[in-house]
Design an enzyme around this catalytic site. Structure first.
Site, PDB file in Angstrom:
ATOM      1  N   LYS A  10       0.852  -1.194   0.000  1.00 12.22           N
ATOM      2  CA  LYS A  10       0.000   0.000   0.000  1.00 12.22           C
ATOM      3  C   LYS A  10       0.887   1.243   0.000  1.00 12.22           C
ATOM      4  CE  LYS A  10       0.990   1.447   4.314  1.00 12.22           C
ATOM      5  NZ  LYS A  10       1.747   2.660   4.589  1.00 12.22           N
ATOM      6  N   VAL A  95      11.454  -4.717   2.497  1.00 15.87           N
ATOM      7  CA  VAL A  95      11.216  -4.849   3.944  1.00 15.87           C
ATOM      8  C   VAL A  95      11.502  -3.520   4.646  1.00 15.87           C
ATOM      9  CG1 VAL A  95      11.957  -6.098   6.019  1.00 15.87           C
ATOM     10  CG2 VAL A  95      11.800  -7.304   3.838  1.00 15.87           C
ATOM     11  N   GLY A  98       7.829   1.183   4.626  1.00 19.01           N
ATOM     12  CA  GLY A  98       6.670   2.072   4.652  1.00 19.01           C
ATOM     13  C   GLY A  98       5.591   1.667   3.675  1.00 19.01           C
ATOM     14  N   GLY A 101       4.414  -4.188   3.880  1.00 12.99           N
ATOM     15  CA  GLY A 101       4.680  -5.546   3.404  1.00 12.99           C
ATOM     16  C   GLY A 101       4.337  -6.602   4.441  1.00 12.99           C
ATOM     17  N   ASP A 136      -1.784  -1.490  10.361  1.00  9.58           N
ATOM     18  CA  ASP A 136      -2.131  -1.494   8.927  1.00  9.58           C
ATOM     19  C   ASP A 136      -2.837  -2.770   8.479  1.00  9.58           C
ATOM     20  OD1 ASP A 136      -1.142   1.047   8.377  1.00  9.58           O
ATOM     21  OD2 ASP A 136       0.849   0.325   7.826  1.00  9.58           O
TER      22      ASP A 136
END
Length: 284
Positions: A10, A95, A98, A101, A136
């Site tokens: 995202k 990885v 931000g 993942g 998230d």
């Protein structure tokens, strides 16, 4: 039985921090959308009752620090599942970048095990469970485009933004979200206009989306890591329509509508940055 799941990254089109909550988390307001850069998660049912993480990426933990592991453990304990699962993670998303993942891997694991273990939970129920793992994860369960409030778990669905290219560039550093929040001065935040971003998406106004990109954490990460500022400056110079850091960084993304400009920006960034991607928004 085996199941293959996609776990898309995202980006934050808008990220605001409203203050610190009594529970120690920060109250946020974020507009996020999924992009066509995804990890692949393979879930294989086992009879030994164990949760096993398999990954060939040395930056991916293979124990309870892994969010996909935590997702499987949560479902297993909550619903008293006897079977085990081997979770194979094929990383495409950088990885500590931000781009959510790890959260997306956890969300894909929740969705996949819901099918594999016949739990028949709704997306909203899975998103609620996801909020126990990370801020998230709830958004990543739903995917698409959404406004996230609270500490990220209260999701309002939004339409897909107008189609465009997203160029991502990640410097060869990782950023700890906890470190960024520790260095954030609540009194000194430049708040993005979240309402204007939501309206721009609802009205399908690409130019307005570009002009309302904003991230309250960006200044903190730029101060901590000058190389992020360098990428941002270069992306603007190469001709992206709008440029912003995603999440707590260090990945910077640029929005580009015209194919002709895309290659120039991509090639320019590849000159000094190892991890550069040109992808589309999935949006819904």
């Amino acid at each position: 039985m085996k199941l293959l799941m996609k776990a898309p990254a995202k980006i934050n089109l808008s990220l605001d921090v409203l203050g610190k909550r009594p529970d120690g988390y920060h109250e946020v307001e974020m507009v996020m959308t999924t992009i066509d850069l995804a990890d692949r998660i393979e879930l294989s049912e086992t009879t030994d009752g164990r949760i096993e993480i398999i990954s060939h990426n040395r930056f991916v933990p293979d124990d309870q620090r892994n969010l996909a592991y935590q997702a499987a453990k949560l479902l297993k304990e909550r619903f008293e599942i006897k079977q085990g699962v081997a979770i194979s993670i094929d990383k495409a998303i950088p990885v500590a970048a931000g781009l959510a993942g790890g959260s997306s891997d956890a969300a894909a694991t929740l969705r996949g095990l819901n099918i594999l273990w016949g739990l028949q939970l709704s997306m909203d129920e899975l998103a609620d469970l996801g909020s126990e793992i990370g801020s998230d994860v709830s958004f990543c369960v739903h995917g698409g485009t959404g406004l996230a409030r609270g500490r990220g778990e209260k999701i309002t669905r939004l339409p897909a933004p107008p189609n465009c290219w997203v160029i991502l560039a990640k410097p060869s550093i990782g950023v700890s979200t906890a470190d960024v929040y520790r260095n954030l001065n609540i009194e000194n935040i430049e708040h993005p206009n979240t309402a204007a971003m939501v309206k721009a998406i609802e009205n399908q106004q690409y130019k307005d989306i570009c002009s309302h990109l904003g991230n309250a954490l960006e200044k903190v990460t730029l101060n901590m890591h000058p190389e992020v500022m360098h990428i941002k400056t270069q992306m603007e110079k190469f001709g992206a329509d709008a440029v912003l850091m995603s999440g707590s960084g260090p990945t910077v993304f640029g929005l580009v509508q015209h194919d002709s400009r895309l290659q120039r920006i991509y090639n320019g960034l590849r000159g000094f940055c190892d991890q550069v991607f040109a992808v589309r928004m999935l949006g819904e």
